[in-house]
Design a protein around this motif. Structure first.
Motif, short mmCIF file in Angstrom:
data_model
loop_
_atom_site.label_atom_id
_atom_site.label_comp_id
_atom_site.label_asym_id
_atom_site.label_seq_id
_atom_site.Cartn_x
_atom_site.Cartn_y
_atom_site.Cartn_z
N TYR A 272 -6.06 15.44 10.49
CA TYR A 272 -4.86 15.47 9.66
C TYR A 272 -4.88 14.31 8.66
CZ TYR A 272 0.00 14.36 8.55
OH TYR A 272 1.16 14.02 7.90
N MET A 273 -5.20 13.10 9.14
CA MET A 273 -5.26 11.94 8.26
C MET A 273 -6.37 12.09 7.22
SD MET A 273 -2.79 9.96 8.91
CE MET A 273 -3.30 8.62 7.84
N LEU A 274 -7.52 12.60 7.61
CA LEU A 274 -8.62 12.78 6.66
C LEU A 274 -8.24 13.75 5.55
CD1 LEU A 274 -11.77 12.87 8.95
CD2 LEU A 274 -11.08 11.05 7.36
N ASN A 275 -7.53 14.81 5.90
CA ASN A 275 -7.08 15.76 4.87
C ASN A 275 -6.14 15.07 3.89
OD1 ASN A 275 -8.52 18.01 5.67
ND2 ASN A 275 -6.98 18.62 7.15
N ARG A 276 -5.24 14.23 4.41
CA ARG A 276 -4.33 13.50 3.53
C ARG A 276 -5.09 12.49 2.68
NH1 ARG A 276 -0.34 10.44 6.06
NH2 ARG A 276 0.59 10.33 4.01
N ILE A 277 -6.04 11.79 3.30
CA ILE A 277 -6.83 10.79 2.57
C ILE A 277 -7.62 11.45 1.44
CG2 ILE A 277 -8.84 9.27 2.77
CD1 ILE A 277 -7.74 8.52 5.60
N CYS A 278 -8.22 12.61 1.72
CA CYS A 278 -9.02 13.31 0.71
C CYS A 278 -8.19 13.69 -0.51
CB CYS A 278 -9.63 14.58 1.30
SG CYS A 278 -10.92 14.24 2.48
N ASN A 279 -6.92 13.97 -0.30
CA ASN A 279 -6.05 14.37 -1.40
C ASN A 279 -5.39 13.19 -2.10
OD1 ASN A 279 -6.42 17.20 -1.23
ND2 ASN A 279 -5.17 17.21 0.61
N TYR A 280 -5.59 11.99 -1.58
CA TYR A 280 -5.00 10.80 -2.19
C TYR A 280 -5.70 10.51 -3.51
CZ TYR A 280 -2.98 6.12 -2.42
OH TYR A 280 -2.29 4.99 -2.80
N THR A 281 -4.96 10.08 -4.48
CA THR A 281 -5.47 9.87 -5.84
C THR A 281 -6.72 8.99 -5.89
OG1 THR A 281 -3.21 10.05 -6.65
CG2 THR A 281 -4.81 9.10 -8.15
N GLN A 282 -6.76 7.91 -5.10
CA GLN A 282 -7.90 7.00 -5.16
C GLN A 282 -9.17 7.61 -4.56
OE1 GLN A 282 -7.03 3.15 -3.55
NE2 GLN A 282 -5.22 2.88 -4.82
N MET B 49 0.85 -1.17 0.00
CA MET B 49 0.00 0.00 0.00
C MET B 49 0.90 1.24 0.00
SD MET B 49 -2.95 1.13 2.70
CE MET B 49 -3.99 -0.19 2.14
N ALA B 50 0.64 2.16 -0.91
CA ALA B 50 1.48 3.34 -1.06
C ALA B 50 1.17 4.43 -0.03
CB ALA B 50 1.31 3.91 -2.46
N PHE B 51 -0.05 4.53 0.43
CA PHE B 51 -0.44 5.58 1.37
C PHE B 51 0.05 5.22 2.76
CE2 PHE B 51 -3.25 7.88 4.21
CZ PHE B 51 -3.30 9.13 3.62
N ASP B 52 0.66 6.18 3.47
CA ASP B 52 1.15 5.95 4.83
C ASP B 52 0.08 6.37 5.84
OD1 ASP B 52 2.52 5.62 7.20
OD2 ASP B 52 3.90 7.29 6.84
N PHE B 53 -0.50 5.41 6.52
CA PHE B 53 -1.53 5.67 7.51
C PHE B 53 -0.99 5.94 8.91
CE2 PHE B 53 -4.28 3.91 4.30
CZ PHE B 53 -5.45 4.62 4.47
N GLY B 54 0.31 6.01 9.07
CA GLY B 54 0.90 6.35 10.37
C GLY B 54 0.44 5.43 11.49
N LEU B 55 -0.17 6.00 12.54
CA LEU B 55 -0.61 5.23 13.70
C LEU B 55 -1.66 4.18 13.37
CD1 LEU B 55 -1.01 8.15 16.29
CD2 LEU B 55 0.87 6.50 16.15
N LEU B 56 -2.36 4.36 12.27
CA LEU B 56 -3.40 3.40 11.87
C LEU B 56 -2.85 2.26 11.02
CD1 LEU B 56 -6.22 5.93 11.01
CD2 LEU B 56 -5.90 4.65 13.12
N ARG B 57 -1.56 2.33 10.72
CA ARG B 57 -0.93 1.36 9.82
C ARG B 57 -1.18 -0.11 10.20
NH1 ARG B 57 4.90 2.30 7.64
NH2 ARG B 57 4.49 1.34 5.64
N PRO B 58 -1.03 -0.52 11.49
CA PRO B 58 -1.26 -1.93 11.82
C PRO B 58 -2.66 -2.42 11.44
CG PRO B 58 -0.30 -0.78 13.69
CD PRO B 58 -0.65 0.26 12.66
N TYR B 59 -3.64 -1.54 11.55
CA TYR B 59 -5.01 -1.91 11.21
C TYR B 59 -5.21 -1.96 9.70
CZ TYR B 59 -5.27 -0.58 16.06
OH TYR B 59 -5.03 -0.47 17.39
N VAL B 60 -4.61 -1.01 9.02
CA VAL B 60 -4.74 -0.92 7.57
C VAL B 60 -4.03 -2.09 6.88
CG1 VAL B 60 -4.17 0.50 5.56
CG2 VAL B 60 -5.05 1.57 7.63
#
Length: 90
Positions: A49-59, A1-12
């Protein structure tokens, strides 16, 4: 997965996690075997912060703000859904 979810990474990265969702106050994950549970220990402002990054993600590539308060999208094997804090009851 290319997107870095930071603290949520283990779940993702867990293939049994199907959903990550938020009501602007809490963040939850849905796990195929463990069910739905709250993700703890997120710093204030981290989810926004994560939602802002997610919204700008290509997918996803969607606006998420007062005028567009529902975020719904899919990234790889995850469904992302969030409700903007502007429409939440205090």
């Amino acid at each position: 997965m290319a997107f870095d979810f930071g603290l949520l990474r283990p779940y993702v990265e867990d293939p049994l996690v199907t959903d990550v969702d938020s009501n602007a106050k809490n963040v939850f994950v849905n796990h195929q075997k463990k069910g739905r549970f709250k993700v703890l220990d997120l710093e204030d402002g981290y989810w926004e912060y994560m939602l802002n990054r997610i919204c700008n993600y290509t997918q996803i590539d969607k606006e998420f703000n007062y005028h567009n308060p529902i975020l719904d999208g899919t990234m790889d094997h995850l469904r992302i859904h969030a409700v903007h804090k502007s429409v939440m009851n205090p």
